[in-house]
Design an enzyme around this catalytic site. Structure first.
Site, PDB file in Angstrom:
ATOM      1  N   GLY A  25      87.566  37.295 -48.561  1.00 14.55           N
ATOM      2  CA  GLY A  25      88.441  36.812 -49.578  1.00 14.55           C
ATOM      3  C   GLY A  25      89.850  36.873 -49.346  1.00 14.55           C
ATOM      4  O   GLY A  25      90.041  37.804 -48.233  1.00 14.55           O
ATOM      5  N   GLY A  27      93.977  36.856 -51.117  1.00 18.84           N
ATOM      6  CA  GLY A  27      94.473  36.650 -52.394  1.00 18.84           C
ATOM      7  C   GLY A  27      96.181  37.169 -52.152  1.00 18.84           C
ATOM      8  O   GLY A  27      96.666  37.300 -50.938  1.00 18.84           O
ATOM      9  N   ASP A 140      96.440  45.745 -63.182  1.00 17.99           N
ATOM     10  CA  ASP A 140      96.151  44.562 -62.764  1.00 17.99           C
ATOM     11  C   ASP A 140      94.501  44.154 -63.052  1.00 17.99           C
ATOM     12  O   ASP A 140      93.805  43.680 -62.316  1.00 17.99           O
ATOM     13  CB  ASP A 140      96.182  44.344 -61.123  1.00 17.99           C
ATOM     14  CG  ASP A 140      96.111  42.711 -61.038  1.00 17.99           C
ATOM     15  OD1 ASP A 140      96.119  42.385 -59.604  1.00 17.99           O
ATOM     16  OD2 ASP A 140      96.579  41.892 -61.995  1.00 17.99           O
TER      17      ASP A 140
END
Length: 681
Positions: A25, A27, A140
């Site tokens: 992934g 981000g 986060d």
């Protein structure tokens, strides 16, 4: 994690000795790869997209900041294996969790309900307990940072935001995902453990509804709702609804800690566990990672007082006590988040409510052959005391709204305190100086007169040993002493009556629970500790305390209404039956002479009984105390009582008469604060 896809042409093929095999992934912070460690194990490798300064000091600081994540227990978190910086930038190697993110799972399968939602809540807040115990703030926490592995939820990316914020230009002034930011972050204030609890609550609401807690229709509208609106909680059932509502409080100080939330979800009272203690933060700021001296021994938090000698596990003898024969007593051990690399839940009462009991400076307790106290000719009179010193000043404790009323003639003086169930510990410079944050400690207790202090270290040693620090005051060196290997950890430090030795209660974290393990006697002069494992039936629910002569320690037997004594080497040293039940005591269990101790009176709610060393009744009085701070002098105690919407700590004599106020606190701070007083002489 997302399904792997092939590497791109410009992707690296090796990071820090780990072979990269696929992409997982990408981000805002960087790219996550599937990798293979030198041993062949699957790992997740995150390469951060950071504009890291070129100077070596900045790079070293980044590695030091992000490496703190390796201290976090692996229970409900993805274990951090390696961190570093190479030609591709800063990277983090962690355990590979084969499962989707919570965000993806809810998008694919719909919201969670019932037991599945409760399991998710318990697992993720357990992860926050471990993260906060290691001195880290996630900053986060969101659905995309919760992975649903085959063995339960795992929280990832803890501590990354702080490392980037402190050393790179990647992050902005407000770090985090907009939908899960907190009112204090939007106001430009630091994010502490309470910010994680706000984001956790929003994440649980997302899991139950499939919607962001404050909407997703543009940042100005979302930010306005975060600051002013309350989300709809009708999709949640109790007990989750209540704890989520509490965690969404706009004021950080009004939110429960991760430990308190965990206990409430498990059906326990938060005050029984003391909640979770997290990182130590100075007033006006909330650092996410405990700072360490670069020259300090590995795993030892910096005290600023110099490094001491660390005792190897081989210097820690262990004696085991065989189980007591006979009928076993039921005991209620709080279920706690735990792992093998972090000290877990210790706070108001340190894992279990602390109790008052003691022994005179003469011989041990008299016990008849039938196990009952020897008959006495009558009550032992408690001597009359002098007048209570008047308060000469009042001040507000840093980091809180608690007001302390202090007198120059007080025989005890407030010398340390823990806020937010120990999330921050403050220590006084001597008996009269200012309070400053004590980073790296879960608890801190000064010896009588303030000559020495004993701190429960927040970190395990490099060899996996739990440690304590003995600090010579004022400004002297600190010596680190190993106690026992994880998952055994110390709590509730107490000094012997003469101040020459110290005592800590030991608990063992195993299988997501914590149970009593025994105690350790610490010899500061020799820098050694003697660990005693206690297998006695019914023992382990309550902490250990000194006998008045300093030659034995005692603890309450759950459900039995009796105190059991053990010699310093672990040998049985007598029993005092028929005492009623234990009181929660935050500080000194014994009167200054060592001749008296307290209990809840047998068969009488709301009454306190005073006993002599050999178990004879000495006084009895009515007072509505849930918690006792300790003994003020030989004829008075310091205890909390309700006052309006909050609480006040008062000096009360052994007839129940109040003579002075010592402190005032709101209801939330009362439950989440421990005041530790030290005898001045």
């Amino acid at each position: 994690m997302p399904d792997p896809v092939p590497l791109r042409r410009d992707d690296p093929t090796r990071i820090g000795g780990h072979e990269l095999t696929a992409r997982l992934g990408e981000g805002g912070q960087g790219v996550v790869y599937l990798g293979r460690s030198p041993s062949g194990a699957a790992v997740a490798v995150k390469v951060l997209r950071a504009d890291l300064p070129r100077d070596q000091a900045a790079r070293d600081r980044f590695v030091r900041e992000v490496s703190a994540a390796a201290r976090v227990a692996t229970f409900c978190t993805a274990q951090v294996i390696e961190t570093g910086v190479d030609e591709h930038g800063p990277f983090i190697v962690s355990e590979y969790i084969d499962g989707p993110t919570l965000a993806a799972a809810v998008g694919r399968d719909g919201p969670r309900t019932g037991a599945a939602l409760l399991r998710l809540a318990v697992g993720t807040v357990t992860a926050l307990v471990a993260i906060h115990r290691a001195g880290i703030v996630h900053r986060d926490f969101k659905p995309a940072n919760v992975l649903l592995g085959a063995d339960g939820p795992r929280v990832i990316d803890f501590g990354v935001a702080k490392a980037l914020d402190a050393t790179t230009t990647l992050t902005s002034a407000v770090t985090g995902t907009p939908a899960y930011l907190t009112p204090e972050q939007l106001s430009g204030e630091p994010a502490g453990p309470a910010a994680d609890m706000f984001a956790w609550a929003g994440t649980m609401l997302f899991a139950a509804t499939g919607r962001a807690p404050f909407g997703a229709d543009g940042l100005p509208a979302v930010f306005h709702r975060i600051m002013t609106a309350e989300p709809d909680l009708t999709a949640l059932e109790e007990p989750l609804r209540g704890v989520v509502a509490a965690c969404l409080a706009k004021a950080p100080s009004a939110r429960p800690s991760a430990g308190q939330v965990l206990m409430r979800l498990l059906g326990e009272e938060a005050q029984d566990t003391g909640g979770a203690e997290g990182e130590r933060a100075p007033e006006g700021s909330a650092p996410d990672v405990l700072e360490q001296d670069r020259d300090a021994p590995a795993g030892r938090p910096s005290s600023g007082d110099g490094a001491g000698r660390e005792v190897s596990p081989g210097d820690v003898p262990v004696r085991e006590i065989p189980a007591r024969k006979g009928k076993a007593h039921r005991r209620r051990v709080p279920v706690l988040a735990a792992g093998t690399a972090v000290l877990v839940l210790a706070g108001a009462g340190y894992l279990t409510a602390q109790v008052a009991a003691g022994q005179g400076r003469g011989p041990g307790p008299r016990v008849t052959s039938s196990g009952s106290p020897a008959a006495s000719s009558g009550s032992a009179a408690v001597p009359s005391g002098v007048a209570v010193a008047p308060a000469t000043r009042a001040y507000t404790l840093p980091g809180s709204a608690i007001t302390v009323h202090e007198g120059d003639g007080d025989p005890i003086r407030l010398t340390s305190y823990g806020l937010g169930d120990g999330a921050r510990v403050y220590v006084r410079a001597g008996l009269t100086g200012r309070f400053t944050p004590a980073t790296g400690y879960l608890a801190y207790a000064m010896s009588p007169g303030g000559r020495r202090a004993l701190g429960i270290d927040a970190l395990y040693g490099a060899d996996g040993s739990s440690t304590v620090s003995v600090v010579d005051r004022p400004g002297g060196p600190a010596a680190t002493i190993a106690i026992a290997r994880a998952p055994v950890y110390p709590a509730f430090p107490q000094w012997s009556p003469d101040g020459t030795r110290a005592l800590v209660t030991l608990n063992e974290a195993t299988g997501g629970t914590a149970k009593g393990y025994g105690y350790a006697i610490i010899d500061p002069a020799r820098k050694k500790a003697r660990v005693v494992r206690v297998r006695d039936s019914g023992v382990g629910r309550w902490s250990y305390f000194w006998r008045g002569d300093g030659r034995a320690v005692g603890t309450w037997a759950s459900g039995a209404g009796e105190v059991r004594w053990y010699a310093l080497d672990g040998a049985a040293a007598g029993t005092l039956p028929g005492l009623g039940g234990p009181l929660t005591v935050d500080g000194e269990d014994l009167s200054p002479s060592g001749l008296h101790f307290l209990s809840r009176c047998p068969g009488a709610a709301g009454e306190i009984c005073v006993w002599t060393a050999d178990g004879r009744p000495s006084a009895r009085f009515a007072f509505p105390a849930d918690r006792v701070i300790g003994w003020y002098d030989e004829t008075r105690i310091a205890a909390w009582r309700r006052k309006g919407e909050g609480y006040e700590a008062v000096v009360v004599d052994l007839g129940g008469r109040v003579s002075r106020v010592l402190a005032t606190a709101g209801a939330a701070e009362y439950k989440a604060t421990v005041l530790r007083y030290t005898r001045t002489g």
